[in-house]
Design an enzyme around this catalytic site. Structure first.
Site, mmCIF file in Angstrom:
data_model
loop_
_atom_site.group_PDB
_atom_site.id
_atom_site.type_symbol
_atom_site.label_atom_id
_atom_site.label_comp_id
_atom_site.label_asym_id
_atom_site.label_seq_id
_atom_site.Cartn_x
_atom_site.Cartn_y
_atom_site.Cartn_z
ATOM 1 N N TYR A 1 0.832 -1.200 0.000
ATOM 2 C CA TYR A 1 0.000 0.000 0.000
ATOM 3 C C TYR A 1 0.872 1.258 0.000
ATOM 4 C CZ TYR A 1 -3.599 -3.358 1.428
ATOM 5 O OH TYR A 1 -4.449 -4.430 1.510
ATOM 6 N N HIS B 1 -0.185 -12.044 0.967
ATOM 7 C CA HIS B 1 -0.992 -11.051 0.265
ATOM 8 C C HIS B 1 -1.407 -11.519 -1.132
ATOM 9 C CE1 HIS B 1 -1.407 -6.391 -0.355
ATOM 10 N NE2 HIS B 1 -2.534 -7.051 -0.602
#
Length: 319
Positions: free
Chosen positions: A59, A123
């Protein structure tokens, strides 16, 4: 304050707030977020009882973890449950090797200013090398858990069949799926209930379907089928005609029905205190049945239609 029996002194990875703070926006993924603003929303969230915080190195390409780490300085470590990830490091960059996993954890701890990560997740597992995930990343996380460096082992992604298969076979602790428990797509519910039977905690992320269930509609890059986009636009028109905002109704639904769907916590991106206040309002304000019925009627033709499925092909993946 959320009434969920979460006392700051007793919080553990097994004690979670029904609303979780999604940290992606703190990295400027959608728009610039000054550090003072990040500090304010994190402080307000913890004060309100939103004690689960999810972030990832991907992110903002580490910016989100850095901003969150700064915002958490001075906050007692037992006042929040911290979740971050390993494995994804760019738009098309996955590495589930043992070496990368250990490097990533060390770097995340530095950026976040903590030694202990409550939940460390692999992820978007459908995009990485599955053999590497099974043979290296997950065993490494289990080893870290055994040594007390992390609290729980998790996986995240969109492919529900893969998530369920890996979660059960590898005995992970948590699963986070995104865009699959919304007003339009509720496929996660059955999966979450089955996973709960294995003692696996399930998180729902992106309850607005990455912008699908908003008045403005999804961004151009949204992967949903055009029929889904059209139905969502009709749902937005119907809710507006009844004096409601579709995004608020969608949040109400996802937050207030999560527990019956087997979902422990819903991760919602928040970059300022106003976002937090709106999300808390959605959590606590009863849903207007007339508005909900109108919206559900508009979405009924595309209910549970995922990105990889086209209408009229028997539910099989589209080309």
């Amino acid at each position: 304050m959320i009434s969920n029996s979460l006392g700051a002194a007793s919080i553990s990875p097994l004690a979670r707030s029904p609303l979780a703070l999604g940290g992606a926006s703190l990295g400027g993924v959608y728009h610039p977020v000054p550090q003072a603003q990040a500090d304010a929303v994190v402080a307000a969230a913890v004060e309100a009882g939103v004690t689960v915080i999810d972030v990832a190195p991907y992110y903002g390409l580490t910016k989100a973890e850095t901003a969150l780490g700064a915002a958490l300085r001075g906050v007692p470590r037992d006042a929040y449950v911290l979740m971050t990830k390993i494995g994804r490091y760019g738009d098309k960059a996955w590495d589930f090797s043992r070496e990368a996993t250990l490097r990533s954890l060390d770097a995340s701890r530095v950026r976040l200013g903590v030694e202990f990560i409550d939940v460390l997740q692999c992820h978007d597992i459908e995009h990485g090398d599955r053999r590497q995930l099974i043979d290296e990343a997950l065993p490494t996380l289990r080893d870290l858990k055994a040594k007390g460096a992390i609290g729980q082992v998790g996986i995240t992604g969109y492919d529900l069949a893969l998530l369920e298969e890996v979660a059960v076979a590898e005995q992970v602790d948590t699963v986070m799926a995104y865009c699959t428990y919304t007003l339009q797509d509720q496929r996660l519910a059955d999966v979450a209930r089955r996973l709960a039977q294995h003692g696996i905690t399930v998180f729902n992320a992106s309850p607005l379907g990455m912008g699908l269930l908003t008045t403005g509609g999804p961004p151009e890059w949204h992967p949903g089928h055009e029929s889904v986009h059209a139905a969502a636009a009709e749902a937005a028109r119907r809710s507006a005609a009844l004096g409601a905002d579709l995004s608020f109704v969608a949040l109400q639904f996802a937050l207030q029905t999560a527990s019956e769907a087997g979902i422990a916590s819903t991760v919602v991106g928040m970059s300022k205190p106003e976002n937090l206040r709106q999300n808390l309002k959605a959590l606590t304000t009863p849903i207007d049945p007339a508005i909900l019925a109108a919206v559900e009627e508009a979405l009924a033709p595309v209910r549970d239609l995922g990105w990889d499925v086209l209408p009229g092909n028997g539910g099989k993946a589209g080309a």
